[in-house]
Design an enzyme around this catalytic site. Structure first.
Site, PDB file in Angstrom:
ATOM      1  N   MET A  59       5.175 170.805 103.316  1.00  0.00           N
ATOM      2  CA  MET A  59       4.440 171.425 104.425  1.00  0.00           C
ATOM      3  C   MET A  59       3.089 171.930 103.932  1.00  0.00           C
ATOM      4  O   MET A  59       2.463 172.793 104.556  1.00  0.00           O
ATOM      5  CB  MET A  59       5.254 172.565 105.037  1.00  0.00           C
ATOM      6  CG  MET A  59       6.561 172.065 105.641  1.00  0.00           C
ATOM      7  SD  MET A  59       7.164 173.061 106.998  1.00  0.00           S
ATOM      8  CE  MET A  59       7.430 174.617 106.192  1.00  0.00           C
ATOM      9  N   LEU A  62       0.141 173.701  98.736  1.00  0.00           N
ATOM     10  CA  LEU A  62       0.815 173.179  97.542  1.00  0.00           C
ATOM     11  C   LEU A  62       0.744 174.135  96.358  1.00  0.00           C
ATOM     12  O   LEU A  62      -0.282 174.776  96.131  1.00  0.00           O
ATOM     13  CB  LEU A  62       0.185 171.838  97.142  1.00  0.00           C
ATOM     14  CG  LEU A  62       0.236 170.725  98.190  1.00  0.00           C
ATOM     15  CD1 LEU A  62      -0.432 169.456  97.662  1.00  0.00           C
ATOM     16  CD2 LEU A  62       1.677 170.434  98.621  1.00  0.00           C
ATOM     17  N   GLY A  65       5.508 174.119  92.281  1.00  0.00           N
ATOM     18  CA  GLY A  65       6.822 173.574  92.679  1.00  0.00           C
ATOM     19  C   GLY A  65       6.666 172.199  93.316  1.00  0.00           C
ATOM     20  O   GLY A  65       7.398 171.256  92.989  1.00  0.00           O
ATOM     21  N   HIS A  66       5.697 172.079  94.226  1.00  0.00           N
ATOM     22  CA  HIS A  66       5.445 170.776  94.860  1.00  0.00           C
ATOM     23  C   HIS A  66       4.926 169.773  93.820  1.00  0.00           C
ATOM     24  O   HIS A  66       5.341 168.611  93.804  1.00  0.00           O
ATOM     25  CB  HIS A  66       4.367 170.909  95.948  1.00  0.00           C
ATOM     26  CG  HIS A  66       4.706 171.845  97.060  1.00  0.00           C
ATOM     27  ND1 HIS A  66       4.018 173.021  97.271  1.00  0.00           N
ATOM     28  CD2 HIS A  66       5.648 171.786  98.034  1.00  0.00           C
ATOM     29  CE1 HIS A  66       4.511 173.631  98.339  1.00  0.00           C
ATOM     30  NE2 HIS A  66       5.511 172.918  98.816  1.00  0.00           N
ATOM     31  N   VAL A 224      10.887 175.651  90.311  1.00  0.00           N
ATOM     32  CA  VAL A 224       9.778 176.086  89.449  1.00  0.00           C
ATOM     33  C   VAL A 224       9.512 177.555  89.754  1.00  0.00           C
ATOM     34  O   VAL A 224       9.460 177.963  90.915  1.00  0.00           O
ATOM     35  CB  VAL A 224       8.511 175.239  89.710  1.00  0.00           C
ATOM     36  CG1 VAL A 224       7.358 175.722  88.851  1.00  0.00           C
ATOM     37  CG2 VAL A 224       8.804 173.776  89.437  1.00  0.00           C
ATOM     38  N   MET A 232       8.655 180.007  93.003  1.00  0.00           N
ATOM     39  CA  MET A 232       7.391 179.753  93.711  1.00  0.00           C
ATOM     40  C   MET A 232       7.687 179.377  95.151  1.00  0.00           C
ATOM     41  O   MET A 232       8.667 178.694  95.442  1.00  0.00           O
ATOM     42  CB  MET A 232       6.632 178.632  93.030  1.00  0.00           C
ATOM     43  CG  MET A 232       6.060 179.055  91.716  1.00  0.00           C
ATOM     44  SD  MET A 232       4.888 177.821  91.140  1.00  0.00           S
ATOM     45  CE  MET A 232       4.482 178.545  89.567  1.00  0.00           C
ATOM     46  N   SER A 234       5.387 178.812  99.117  1.00  0.00           N
ATOM     47  CA  SER A 234       4.116 178.906  99.856  1.00  0.00           C
ATOM     48  C   SER A 234       4.001 180.260 100.542  1.00  0.00           C
ATOM     49  O   SER A 234       2.904 180.725 100.838  1.00  0.00           O
ATOM     50  CB  SER A 234       4.037 177.813 100.922  1.00  0.00           C
ATOM     51  OG  SER A 234       4.213 176.551 100.326  1.00  0.00           O
ATOM     52  N   ARG A 235       5.134 180.898 100.815  1.00  0.00           N
ATOM     53  CA  ARG A 235       5.101 182.175 101.526  1.00  0.00           C
ATOM     54  C   ARG A 235       4.812 183.362 100.599  1.00  0.00           C
ATOM     55  O   ARG A 235       4.577 184.469 101.097  1.00  0.00           O
ATOM     56  CB  ARG A 235       6.438 182.414 102.244  1.00  0.00           C
ATOM     57  CG  ARG A 235       6.631 181.506 103.456  1.00  0.00           C
ATOM     58  CD  ARG A 235       7.843 181.929 104.258  1.00  0.00           C
ATOM     59  NE  ARG A 235       7.929 181.255 105.539  1.00  0.00           N
ATOM     60  CZ  ARG A 235       8.623 180.134 105.756  1.00  0.00           C
ATOM     61  NH1 ARG A 235       9.287 179.564 104.777  1.00  0.00           N
ATOM     62  NH2 ARG A 235       8.638 179.595 106.956  1.00  0.00           N
TER      63      ARG A 235
HETATM   64  P1  AMP Z   1       7.882 173.069 101.577  1.00  0.00           P
HETATM   65  O1  AMP Z   1       6.439 172.696 101.534  1.00  0.00           O
HETATM   66  O2  AMP Z   1       8.146 174.523 101.393  1.00  0.00           O
HETATM   67  O3  AMP Z   1       8.593 172.458 102.761  1.00  0.00           O
HETATM   68  O4  AMP Z   1       8.545 172.391 100.297  1.00  0.00           O
HETATM   69  C1  AMP Z   1       8.436 171.013 100.054  1.00  0.00           C
HETATM   70  C2  AMP Z   1       9.340 170.645  98.924  1.00  0.00           C
HETATM   71  O5  AMP Z   1       8.990 171.385  97.766  1.00  0.00           O
HETATM   72  C3  AMP Z   1      10.811 170.966  99.219  1.00  0.00           C
HETATM   73  O6  AMP Z   1      11.620 169.929  98.691  1.00  0.00           O
HETATM   74  C4  AMP Z   1      11.023 172.242  98.465  1.00  0.00           C
HETATM   75  O7  AMP Z   1      12.369 172.452  98.063  1.00  0.00           O
HETATM   76  C5  AMP Z   1      10.148 172.015  97.255  1.00  0.00           C
HETATM   77  N1  AMP Z   1       9.811 173.297  96.628  1.00  0.00           N
HETATM   78  C6  AMP Z   1       9.258 174.380  97.203  1.00  0.00           C
HETATM   79  N2  AMP Z   1       9.166 175.394  96.304  1.00  0.00           N
HETATM   80  C7  AMP Z   1       9.683 174.923  95.154  1.00  0.00           C
HETATM   81  C8  AMP Z   1       9.878 175.493  93.849  1.00  0.00           C
HETATM   82  N3  AMP Z   1       9.530 176.727  93.553  1.00  0.00           N
HETATM   83  N4  AMP Z   1      10.445 174.706  92.897  1.00  0.00           N
HETATM   84  C9  AMP Z   1      10.822 173.423  93.181  1.00  0.00           C
HETATM   85  N5  AMP Z   1      10.655 172.843  94.376  1.00  0.00           N
HETATM   86  C10 AMP Z   1      10.100 173.581  95.351  1.00  0.00           C
END
Ligand code: AMP
Length: 370
Positions: A59, A62, A65-66, A224, A232, A234-235
């Site tokens: 989403m 970035l 983690g992403h 991560v 980590m 985004s929020r």
């Molecule tokens: P999001 O943008 O929050 O929908 O996340 C997109 C992808 O990144 C999803 O598969 C999440 O599980 C992964 N993600 C988000 N935060 C982390 C993190 N800290 N470590 C590993 N993957 C993450």
């Protein structure tokens, strides 16, 4: 005449700027698609050329983690597709859809830098394409509904989607499953990458892939974390310094479960208690502070669940372990102090945090007890 000017066929004027200033960063080679037909053509080319496609749905906003997911996808596939789309149907009507961070210029820079890094590392694959659809593209039929009874073409995966996160956010996994199904139909990747951080999401997607015979492999990559251990997200930009410090309580609660497990506890009652003790202690400490200093939070759940089904366990078998997950809601700051570092949004909204660890004897020894 300087030597560079003598390069055959290259006008000297074009070389001059390079002599005085460093070159601009290379324009990334990935393509950006906003609609489905052009992406499909591109994907068809990959199929014809027998390129293995890896897909990382996000989403945006970035963070590392992403990027770790993209890096892993680039090591394991030939072409990496990344999507950035803030999916409205996974946000409930009172959730933070309108304020969800959207940072495309920074995201683009991060992806371009990552692309250069991958090129230097000479990974098997590179970032091949970014998919940036809008909501008319993703939901061509109806305006999507965020109401549980709302109309639309949805994918529901129950009972998994009703548990834990789903109990607090009833439309969340319907939205996730629906958008991932759409993305899978569009990109048709051989492998799709998700983070362990959103553990229940990985279960829902794996179940959907199995039950609908989708032709993709779900890969789950480790969470991560920041240097102090906070997962980590985004929020996290909403937290601000005061809530950021207290936010670590969730991971500390999960670690407490890991510690009692490593010391031999197997029954849910003891494992759950270990987490709740950490949470309620910090909750009380914060409550006792003046409003200008405290960061209060609510406990949503602590779950000790089966690694295959995510069903709650009464007792953990040593050989199987468990997934310990939790969610807390950091409440808005009551009285900001003058000059205090506030998060984006001025610490005025609640921020829900989730985290999980895998409970097993090996990680107990490696991560927390050494
Ligand atoms: P999001 O943008 O929050 O929908 O996340 C997109 C992808 O990144 C999803 O598969 C999440 O599980 C992964 N993600 C988000 N935060 C982390 C993190 N800290 N470590 C590993 N993957 C993450």
């Amino acid at each position: 005449m300087p030597r560079l000017r003598m390069i055959k066929g290259v006008p000297s004027l074009r070389l001059r700027p390079y002599l005085s200033s460093p070159p601009e960063p290379l324009k990334p080679s990935f393509r950006i698609f906003k609609t489905v037909p052009l992406l499909r053509n591109d994907r068809y080319e990959a199929l014809v050329q027998r390129q293995v496609v890896g897909f990382v749905p996000t989403m945006g906003a970035l963070h590392e983690g992403h990027l770790a997911l993209i890096r892993q996808a680039a090591r394991e596939t030939d072409q990496v597709y990344v999507s950035i789309y803030v999916n409205p149907t996974q946000f409930g009507v009172n959730e933070d859809l309108s304020s969800y961070p959207q940072t495309w210029p920074t995201d683009y820079q991060k992806l371009a830098t990552m692309e250069q890094e991958l090129s230097r590392e000479n990974t098997r694959g590179r970032i091949h394409a970014i998919f940036l659809p809008n909501t008319t593209t993703m939901y061509p039929g109806l305006p999507p509904s965020s109401e549980i009874e709302g109309d639309g073409s949805f994918v529901t995966i129950t009972p998994l989607a009703k548990k834990l996160e789903g109990a607090s956010r009833p439309v969340f996994f319907r939205g996730v499953a629906t958008v991932v199904m759409k993305m899978l139909n569009i990109v048709q990747p051989e492998k799709i990458y998700f983070g362990q951080k959103d553990v229940q999401q990985t279960f829902v997607v794996k179940r959907m892939v199995r039950d609908f015979h989708l032709n993709t492999k779900v890969i789950v990559a480790p969470t991560v974390r920041e240097d102090d251990g906070l997962a980590m997200s985004s929020r996290n930009v909403y937290l601000g310094a005061r809530r950021r410090r207290v936010a670590l309580v969730l991971l500390n609660a999960l670690k407490a479960v890991q510690e009692v497990f490593a010391r031999g506890a197997r029954k849910r009652v003891y494992l759950h208690k270990a987490a709740m003790e950490v949470l309620t202690k910090v909750q009380k400490q914060q409550q006792a502070l003046p409003a200008s200093q405290r960061a209060r939070f609510e406990i949503d759940y602590i779950s000790i669940a089966d690694t295959e089904t995510l069903d709650e366990l009464e007792e953990v078998a040593s050989e199987h372990g468990a997934i310990v997950s939790g969610a807390i809601k950091m409440l808005p700051i009551e009285e900001p102090r003058p000059g205090e570092e506030l998060g984006i949004g001025g610490d005025a909204s609640a921020v829900r945090l989730i985290d999980n660890i895998r409970l097993d004897l090996l990680s107990a020894k490696l991560d927390f007890l050494t």
